[in-house]
Each structure stands twice: as C-alpha cells, then as structure tokens.
Enzyme design. Structure first.
Site: not given
Length: 688
Positions: A271, A424
């Site tokens: 990214d 997460d």
C-alpha cells in the site's frame, strides 16, 4: 601524675604506682629490665617505623579514596552537563506535539485535554504557595466547626486577608472537595484491586500451565501420518506500507519457508504511496520470482480501510478459493523456515480450530531503555495473557500477524472489516462468536521489531487502545445476542473488554496522575501507602516474571507504565466516544534491524538468486535514489506538552508532601514526576 613505671635493674620486678587521678585504682605492673632498654623497644625503634609505615599506607589509602570520589563527582558533573545540554537542545530545536501535523489526536481534543492539565498545574502551584505560607506561620486548624468559628470571628483587614482566605480554603476543601475526592479515590482503589486480582489469577494460571507442562499438540493422526502427505494449500500475505527498511528481510524469510513450492503462494500487499519504495519492492519480488518462488506483487491505488482494506482486497482474488489456510506476516516479521510445519498440523482433524497464533520475539529488545520496557510488557502479554486464555478459554485477541487462519473461519465470520483500527481483534471476536476455537503456541516464535522511538511507540499505543473501545461499542449487541455460554459472554464483556481495555488505563491515569497529587493539597482525602507503593510493586514484579533478565528495570517499568497512562487514557476516551482521529491508522516506524544470524543461512541462497535474477528498471531506481535525499524530511526532536505539564504537577505535589512528612508519597511523586519530565523532553528511546 607519676610515670607509669619506675626504674629497676632487676628483670621482672613489680612496681606499684599510684596514679594522680583519684578515680583510678592502684595497679601492680611489671617494670621492664635493662635488656628491654638495650633492645629496639624505644620510641625510635621498629615499632615507630611500623607505625610510620602504617600511617603512610593509611595516607595513600585516603588519597586513593579521595581520587575515586573526585572522579565520581566529576562523572556526575559531566553527566549533569550532558543532560542539561540535551534538555536545552530539546527545548531550543524541539517541536511540540501542538505544531505537529502528523499527530495521532484531533487538535480540539488534544488542546482541551492539555488545557485541563495546565489549569490543574497552575492551581496546584497556587495551593502550594498557600500551604508553604501556612506552614511557616504555624496555622493549624481543627474540626470544621472551629474553622467556621475562626472565619466568622476573625477581624477582616488588609494584613489579615490572607489568613482569612486560607481559612476559607480549608473549610471549602473539608466540606466540599474532600468527600467526592475520597469517593473517587475509593472507586479507583476498588478497580485497582479487581484488576490486580485478575492479573494474579492469570499468573497463577501460567504457573499451573508450567507446572503441569500443558502444551497444545497436534492430533495424534497428524503426527503419525507421513510428513509428505499433509501439505495443504497455504496462502501467505505480507501487508506493508512505505516500509522500505524491512521488506527485504521479510521477503527473504517468507520465501525460505520449508513448504512445497506448489502448495504455497506469497502475496506482497503493498500500500506504499512512495514510488521509490514501490519500485524497490517490485524489484525484490521479481528477484524471488526468478529464483523459483511463487510470489506475486499487489498494489492498491486507493488505500481504503488501511490494513483491513488491504487484506480484504487480497482475499477477493479468484485464486484464493484454491487455498485452505492463510498465514499473515507484517513487513518486519521474519518467520523461521519451519514455521508452517509447526503450526499447520494443529488444524489436522480439528475442524473447530480457526486460528493458530505464534509468539513474537524481538530482535532489538536490548537496543535502549524504551525497547527493554516494551519487552517486559509484551513478554507478559504473550507468556501469561495469551497462553492462559488460549489454554483455558480457547479465545484471545488475534495479534494481527504471525498467525495462521483457516480461510473458512474468516469467511463465516464476515471477513475483514474496515470499521475499526484493530481489524485483528475484530475478526477474532466475530470468529469466537461463531464458535471457532483458537490455539496459542508459546514455543513457536517469530522475530520482529519493537519501536525504538517514543514518538512511534506513542502512536502505536494510541491505536492499540482506541481501537478496542470502538470495537466494544460495535460488538456489544452481537455479544449479548450470541449463542454462546454465559461464561463466555462474561469473559468477553467484563474481562476482555471492560477490565483489561477500559478499567486499566482509567484507574492508572486517574489514581496516580490526578487523585494522588490532589490528596497532597486536600489531605483530608487519603491514599494508603499500600495503594501507592506495595500493590504496584507486587504487580510490577509479576509483570517482570516472564522476562527475568529485566528485573533490574522493574522500577523504571513501573514509572514508565504510569507515564504511558496519559496516552492510553486519552486514546481510550477517544475510541469510546468517537472523538479525535480514533479511526486514523499510522504505520509504526521500523528501523530495519535483523535478528542475530537471522539470515545467515540464506546468504548463499541470496547470492545465488541475485546472480540469476535480472535487474529491470534499475536505472530508474538509481536516478530516484539520487534525488531522494533532497526530498527527505528533516528529523525533529519532540517535546510533549501534556507529559511536561504532568511532570511539573507531580513535582509540585511532591514538594507539598514534604510539608506533611509523607515519605512514600513524596518519593513516588518525585520519581514519577522525573519520569514524566524525561518522556516529555523525549529523552527516552532511539535518540538517547
């Protein structure tokens, strides 16, 4: 007074002498003989020489001690001079967090929080002046009704106005400030005890695991099968963003995993918005492709959803359906070659297992004081929290990396969502609500880096403590209505979220940074010594147990954790009430350190694949690298205003505690204030 002996030529003659002092009694002594006079027993004899020699030795010993003391004082002086110059350099060339455009907090929220602390500081300085004046004037007030009588009967005059004003302050603090302050202190003490009890239970659980040697092991069928028959399709994902310092180590480690090449695919999910970094990563991927690794490069033009959006985009590829498991590694993680062989077998014949999480190890834990203190915290997190919850509850928060997921578990849980900065933990909670179980492997370690600067660590902690509060607000209805046992709901709501994510930063900041200084100026509200000293010392001792080599740093660890409570409390409030930039993702800065000998085994292989690989676009990369230093940002020292304001507040409170002769409170406030001062001036971390 008569001499102590009388002359006599006969050896052994006894002479009785009478001393002039009437308090002394008569004694009978033996007089020396002539032989004694003929020997070297005179004052100029060997005895005097021996005494002279001893005197010289003593003189040299004293001179040596004086020299060492002078050297020690000189070293202290040079240290103080160096410290003073460092402080002056921080103040003159530093940049505060108020004029930092890349701050992790909204400016309105940050300014309001800082103004609150600053007003509190000025008020404490004013009260300190009152208390010092009262101390030297000998003012002693008794019960509140006597104070009121004193105020009503005291003649009001210019000279007596300050006396009357202080008496009014005493009455106000006794009647209106002390009761709510004592109530808040009692609430925080109760929360402190509950959280300490939870930590003690976790430590007992860890002790039980070690005593019984409890360890997750694969099913017997998976162990008995031929190792060449169980190699399922595994997808490896490496999300990264502008992490030029670490991508080579990560790609080299992942491409060297001991797994059949036809059964593994590596996705490099880049990214990066820096064109040079993109070209460098592409070049490295191409080299490994030439070496035979199944590795692909993916780049998103629009960074929607940060890491969660990156992983979600990668999972949408058509070829993902051919894979059964996905292993995720952040850009600074370097898994060992046998990582998959030690994690994947746990999924064999265990259809309820959704996640296998490995432990982190740190290649730079001894780099500076900051990394040592982080190592204490994270060692306790993995050794105690993750391991105990994995063994007894089968649930813990996914650490975002160094873990293997069953792709079916991800899909049934809704996949990756971009609604929080802790994607997460989000996927772990939703998977647990779907009935999936987790395993934590404490003996499987994956090397990575710790932030070496306080700025990077502070931003990381802000994200880690604001995200869970965002997630709690979103997941609470789902947890309540989930078809799981009441015990699991209680564990997830009260233990996992409230006690360990909300209560801990709340009482740590409120009790030790606000209430304790206030009790110095409002002595009617008290904090017992066991709250200030003994219980925190015991909890710090328990925290250091998983990292025994860090015992010399137990006191700095206690002080630093209280210092970090400012950032954690601010982040918790921002996430809970959706204030500031609680949804902003800031990539933790890396230094690119490798573990000791981590890639030694790959040197020959690396050299080999470099000889084979071609070098496309190398001229373009070299041109960009030549132009890069001109556009590199200047590095500034940081000055953290909230930490500095709290430092002076605590030091002011410690000066007030001297008037009350509160020894433990004084030392705690003094050293805690110094800790805030060092952190506020950015004198901890990589630049020290």
């Amino acid at each position: 007074m008569a001499p102590w002996w009388a002359k006599d030529s006969h050896k052994g003659t006894s002479v009785v002498v009478q001393m002039e002092n009437p308090n002394w009694s008569m004694v009978e002594i033996e007089a020396p003989s002539e032989d004694d006079f003929l020997t070297d027993n005179s004052p100029t004899s060997a005895q005097e020489k021996g005494r002279s020699k001893n005197a010289k030795q003593l003189t040299w010993l004293l001179l040596l001690k004086a020299h060492r003391a002078a050297g020690f004082l000189t070293s202290i002086g040079s240290t103080l001079v160096s410290f003073g110059s460092a402080v002056r350099h921080r103040i003159t060339s530093g940049r505060t967090d108020d004029n930092d455009n890349e701050t992790d907090e909204n400016k309105t929220v940050r300014t309001g929080f800082y103004n609150f602390i600053r007003v509190f500081l000025w008020l404490s300085l004013l009260l300190l002046g009152f208390e010092i004046a009262a101390y030297f004037k000998g003012w002693h007030f008794g019960a509140p009704h006597l104070q009121l009588q004193y105020i009503l009967t005291f003649p009001l005059g210019v000279k007596d106005f300050f006396d009357w004003l202080y008496a009014g302050w005493v009455l106000i603090r006794v009647g209106y400030i002390s009761p709510p302050l004592q109530f808040l202190a009692n609430v925080c003490i109760f929360l402190f005890l509950v959280q300490s009890l939870d930590r003690l239970i976790l430590c007992l659980g860890c002790f039980w695991i070690r005593f019984k040697r409890i360890k997750p092991i694969p099913k017997q069928e998976a162990v008995e099968n031929d190792e060449h028959t169980f190699f399922p399709m595994v997808l490896i994902q490496i999300p990264m963003c502008n992490e030029r310092e670490v991508y080579k180590q990560s790609l080299a480690a992942v491409c060297s995993l001991d797994w059949p090449k036809s059964k593994i695919l590596i996705q490099v999910l880049d990214d990066s918005d820096d064109p040079i970094t993109q070209l460098l990563i592409k070049e490295e991927v191409y080299k490994w492709q030439q070496n035979g690794a199944r590795i692909v490069y993916r780049h998103r033009v629009i960074r929607d959803g940060y890491k969660a959006g990156n992983l979600k985009s990668a999972m949408s590829c058509s070829y993902v359906k051919d894979y059964e498991y996905v292993a995720i590694f952040d850009a600074d993680f370097q898994p060992a070659p046998d990582f998959l062989k030690r994690t994947i077998p746990h999924f064999k014949n265990n259809e309820e297992l959704g996640l296998v999480q490995a432990r982190w190890s740190f290649v730079n834990k001894d780099e500076n004081l900051l990394t040592r203190l982080q190592n204490i915290n994270l060692s306790f997190h993995f050794e105690v929290e993750q391991q105990v919850n994995g063994v007894f509850v089968n649930f813990f928060g996914f650490n975002g990396t160094a873990g293997v997921w069953r792709i079916k578990a991800l899909e049934e849980s809704g996949g990756w969502l971009e609604r929080t900065t802790v994607e997460d933990m989000d996927i772990a909670v939703r998977a647990h609500l779907q009935g999936w179980k987790f395993i934590f492997l404490n003996d499987v370690e994956c090397p990575c880096e710790l932030p070496e600067s306080y700025e990077a660590y502070r931003k990381q902690q802000h994200r880690w403590h604001s995200g869970p509060m965002q997630l709690f607000r979103l997941c609470l209805p789902d947890i309540i209505h989930a078809k799981i046992s009441v015990w699991k709901k209680f564990n997830m709501i009260f233990l996992f979220f409230l006690l360990r994510k909300l209560v801990l930063p709340f009482y740590s900041f409120t009790l030790f940074c606000i209430i304790l200084p206030m009790t110095m100026f409002v002595p009617e509200a008290e904090l017992p010594a066991w709250v200030v000293c003994y219980i925190p010392a015991i909890m710090s001792f328990l925290n250091v147990l998983p990292a025994p080599r860090s015992f010399p740093f137990i006191v700095p660890y206690l002080l630093f954790e209280n210092t970090m409570s400012v950032t954690k409390f601010n982040a918790m409030i921002s996430g809970l009430f959706q204030l500031g930039s609680s949804y902003e993702w800031i990539v933790t800065k890396k230094s690119g350190r490798s573990s000791e000998g981590d890639l030694v085994a790959l040197v020959e292989k690396e050299s080999k694949h470099q000889r084979w690989g071609s070098e496309p676009n190398l001229d373009e990369i070299n041109v960009d690298l030549e132009q890069e230093p001109m556009t590199r940002k200047t590095k500034h020292n940081r000055i953290y205003t909230k930490e500095l304001a709290l430092a002076f507040l605590l030091l002011t409170a410690s000066a007030r505690s001297l008037l009350s002769a509160q020894g433990i409170h004084f030392y705690f406030l003094l050293f805690q204030g110094i800790s805030f001062l060092l952190v506020g001036l950015d004198l901890i971390g990589e630049q020290v």
